[in-house]
Design a protein around this motif. Sequence first.
Motif, PDB file in Angstrom:
ATOM      1  N   THR A   1       0.131  -3.764   1.006  1.00  0.00           N
ATOM      2  CA  THR A   1      -0.975  -2.861   1.321  1.00  0.00           C
ATOM      3  C   THR A   1      -2.269  -3.160   0.586  1.00  0.00           C
ATOM      4  OG1 THR A   1      -0.252  -1.307  -0.408  1.00  0.00           O
ATOM      5  CG2 THR A   1       0.629  -0.972   1.810  1.00  0.00           C
ATOM      6  N   VAL A   2      -2.200  -3.831  -0.556  1.00  0.00           N
ATOM      7  CA  VAL A   2      -3.370  -3.918  -1.422  1.00  0.00           C
ATOM      8  C   VAL A   2      -4.516  -4.693  -0.776  1.00  0.00           C
ATOM      9  CG1 VAL A   2      -2.609  -5.991  -2.660  1.00  0.00           C
ATOM     10  CG2 VAL A   2      -4.090  -4.320  -3.807  1.00  0.00           C
TER      11      VAL A   2
ATOM     12  N   ASP B   1     -13.073  -4.132  -0.547  1.00  0.00           N
ATOM     13  CA  ASP B   1     -13.496  -4.636  -1.841  1.00  0.00           C
ATOM     14  C   ASP B   1     -14.354  -5.867  -1.621  1.00  0.00           C
ATOM     15  OD1 ASP B   1     -13.722  -4.942  -4.585  1.00  0.00           O
ATOM     16  OD2 ASP B   1     -11.561  -4.807  -4.955  1.00  0.00           O
ATOM     17  N   ASP B   2     -15.203  -6.199  -2.615  1.00  0.00           N
ATOM     18  CA  ASP B   2     -15.987  -7.421  -2.499  1.00  0.00           C
ATOM     19  C   ASP B   2     -15.311  -8.590  -3.206  1.00  0.00           C
ATOM     20  OD1 ASP B   2     -16.427  -6.574  -5.074  1.00  0.00           O
ATOM     21  OD2 ASP B   2     -18.522  -6.030  -4.738  1.00  0.00           O
ATOM     22  N   VAL B   3     -14.186  -8.345  -3.858  1.00  0.00           N
ATOM     23  CA  VAL B   3     -13.338  -9.407  -4.397  1.00  0.00           C
ATOM     24  C   VAL B   3     -11.950  -9.180  -3.812  1.00  0.00           C
ATOM     25  CG1 VAL B   3     -12.319 -10.438  -6.454  1.00  0.00           C
ATOM     26  CG2 VAL B   3     -14.664  -9.590  -6.534  1.00  0.00           C
ATOM     27  N   PRO B   4     -11.470 -10.039  -2.917  1.00  0.00           N
ATOM     28  CA  PRO B   4     -10.214  -9.775  -2.219  1.00  0.00           C
ATOM     29  C   PRO B   4      -9.020  -9.759  -3.170  1.00  0.00           C
ATOM     30  CG  PRO B   4     -10.947 -12.027  -1.818  1.00  0.00           C
ATOM     31  CD  PRO B   4     -12.071 -11.333  -2.519  1.00  0.00           C
ATOM     32  N   ALA B   5      -8.168  -8.733  -3.009  1.00  0.00           N
ATOM     33  CA  ALA B   5      -6.918  -8.660  -3.773  1.00  0.00           C
ATOM     34  C   ALA B   5      -5.839  -9.362  -2.949  1.00  0.00           C
ATOM     35  CB  ALA B   5      -6.552  -7.213  -4.042  1.00  0.00           C
TER      36      ALA B   5
ATOM     37  N   ALA C   1      -0.835   4.600  -1.105  1.00  0.00           N
ATOM     38  CA  ALA C   1      -0.828   3.660   0.020  1.00  0.00           C
ATOM     39  C   ALA C   1       0.376   3.917   0.925  1.00  0.00           C
ATOM     40  CB  ALA C   1      -0.790   2.220  -0.488  1.00  0.00           C
ATOM     41  N   THR C   2       0.230   3.486   2.166  1.00  0.00           N
ATOM     42  CA  THR C   2       1.310   3.549   3.145  1.00  0.00           C
ATOM     43  C   THR C   2       1.555   2.150   3.699  1.00  0.00           C
ATOM     44  OG1 THR C   2       0.643   5.797   3.787  1.00  0.00           O
ATOM     45  CG2 THR C   2       2.118   4.617   5.290  1.00  0.00           C
ATOM     46  N   VAL C   3       2.804   1.744   3.743  1.00  0.00           N
ATOM     47  CA  VAL C   3       3.167   0.456   4.324  1.00  0.00           C
ATOM     48  C   VAL C   3       2.727   0.456   5.792  1.00  0.00           C
ATOM     49  CG1 VAL C   3       5.123  -1.044   4.905  1.00  0.00           C
ATOM     50  CG2 VAL C   3       5.071   0.172   2.708  1.00  0.00           C
ATOM     51  N   PRO C   4       2.138  -0.651   6.278  1.00  0.00           N
ATOM     52  CA  PRO C   4       1.513  -0.646   7.605  1.00  0.00           C
ATOM     53  C   PRO C   4       2.354  -0.053   8.736  1.00  0.00           C
ATOM     54  CG  PRO C   4       0.922  -2.661   6.466  1.00  0.00           C
ATOM     55  CD  PRO C   4       1.886  -1.928   5.567  1.00  0.00           C
ATOM     56  N   ARG C   5       3.638  -0.357   8.809  1.00  0.00           N
ATOM     57  CA  ARG C   5       4.403   0.109   9.978  1.00  0.00           C
ATOM     58  C   ARG C   5       4.681   1.609   9.960  1.00  0.00           C
ATOM     59  NH1 ARG C   5       8.156  -2.664   6.873  1.00  0.00           N
ATOM     60  NH2 ARG C   5      10.067  -1.559   6.263  1.00  0.00           N
ATOM     61  N   TYR C   6       4.362   2.276   8.833  1.00  0.00           N
ATOM     62  CA  TYR C   6       4.586   3.717   8.752  1.00  0.00           C
ATOM     63  C   TYR C   6       3.285   4.511   8.786  1.00  0.00           C
ATOM     64  CZ  TYR C   6       9.354   2.484   7.469  1.00  0.00           C
ATOM     65  OH  TYR C   6      10.641   1.983   7.477  1.00  0.00           O
ATOM     66  N   ARG C   7       2.184   3.860   9.071  1.00  0.00           N
ATOM     67  CA  ARG C   7       0.911   4.563   9.081  1.00  0.00           C
ATOM     68  C   ARG C   7       0.769   5.457  10.314  1.00  0.00           C
ATOM     69  NH1 ARG C   7      -2.582  -0.635   6.787  1.00  0.00           N
ATOM     70  NH2 ARG C   7      -1.798  -0.428   4.637  1.00  0.00           N
ATOM     71  N   GLY C   8      -0.129   6.442  10.208  1.00  0.00           N
ATOM     72  CA  GLY C   8      -0.351   7.364  11.306  1.00  0.00           C
ATOM     73  C   GLY C   8       0.607   8.531  11.330  1.00  0.00           C
ATOM     74  N   ARG C   9       1.411   8.689  10.267  1.00  0.00           N
ATOM     75  CA  ARG C   9       2.391   9.780  10.211  1.00  0.00           C
ATOM     76  C   ARG C   9       2.064  10.793   9.107  1.00  0.00           C
ATOM     77  NH1 ARG C   9       8.152   6.661  10.370  1.00  0.00           N
ATOM     78  NH2 ARG C   9       8.838   8.794   9.879  1.00  0.00           N
TER      79      ARG C   9
END
Length: 306
Positions: A181-182, A187-191, A242-250
């Motif tokens: 997720t990070v 951000d202007d410096v990619p994690a 944060a939410t792991v991408p496949r669980y977003r929108g819940r």
Amino acid sequence: MTTTDRPDVLVRVARADDAPAVVALRARVYPFLVRGVATTRRTIVDPPPGEQLAALVAEVDGEVVGWVSAYRNGRTARGDTGEVSTLHVHPERRGRGIGGALLGRALGHLTALGVRTVRARVLPDSLPFARRHGFDPGREQRYSALDLRPAPPSPVAPTGVRLLRLADVDPGQVYRAEAATVADVPDDVPADTLTYEFWRYDVWDDPGLDHDSSTVAWVDGGVAAYSLVQVDGDRMWSDYTATVPRYRGRGLARLVKQAALHRAAHAGVRIAYTANDEANAPMLAVNTRVGYRAVGSQWSCLRRLD
């Protein structure tokens, strides 16, 4: 050691016993930042692996009146990127060259490491100082606060979701959730790189991390979302949600944040702080719905070292 244009001002390497004074000074300049004495002491004596951190203080008549740390950014694949972190001087000691002396030492340290791009986060009233020293403002970060009196109600988890304490979850599973997720955080410096060794130091083993209030949403046998809590006395910091991408929108980010705030309040925390990039609309919306209010801001500023 470094002297400024005032002979009574000394810039030196920080020592472990400086930590209480540094925390008190930080609370004066950055009241919305929550990092306690134990965390600050560890930063001084046992910095993160690979960051080659230098911690510096400015001293006048034996009193710590300024602080800065400088290090290689351990969360980005850009190996020539460094940070000048929380440079600040006591309000009553400004105008004496202390900030410039601290910055000079910090930039010298980063130059010796081969750093070419430097980021600093700057309060709005310090932007003229930053510009004079070659830093260009880019992104704005909002700081928000939430009064936890009375304690927020405990949220009800939907079917199929369990709310667990961070202490009850294997750290490797939380690390994999953050690694997934990070990179989505504006951000202007990619994690774009996060080793387990670095994450373990920076997150899990931080003395300020409250493993009981920090909350995980457990779905399908794994971490679906989580909210981390840093505590110092009766203040807390929502360190990362944060939410792991496949669980977003819940609605899981809001769920774990509310649960973490509820637990922290019942453990004695009275006020919560958090920060978000102004472009991070989803998390700003979550915080607004939870009840946070804006209390300050900082600007992310970049400079090239040639």
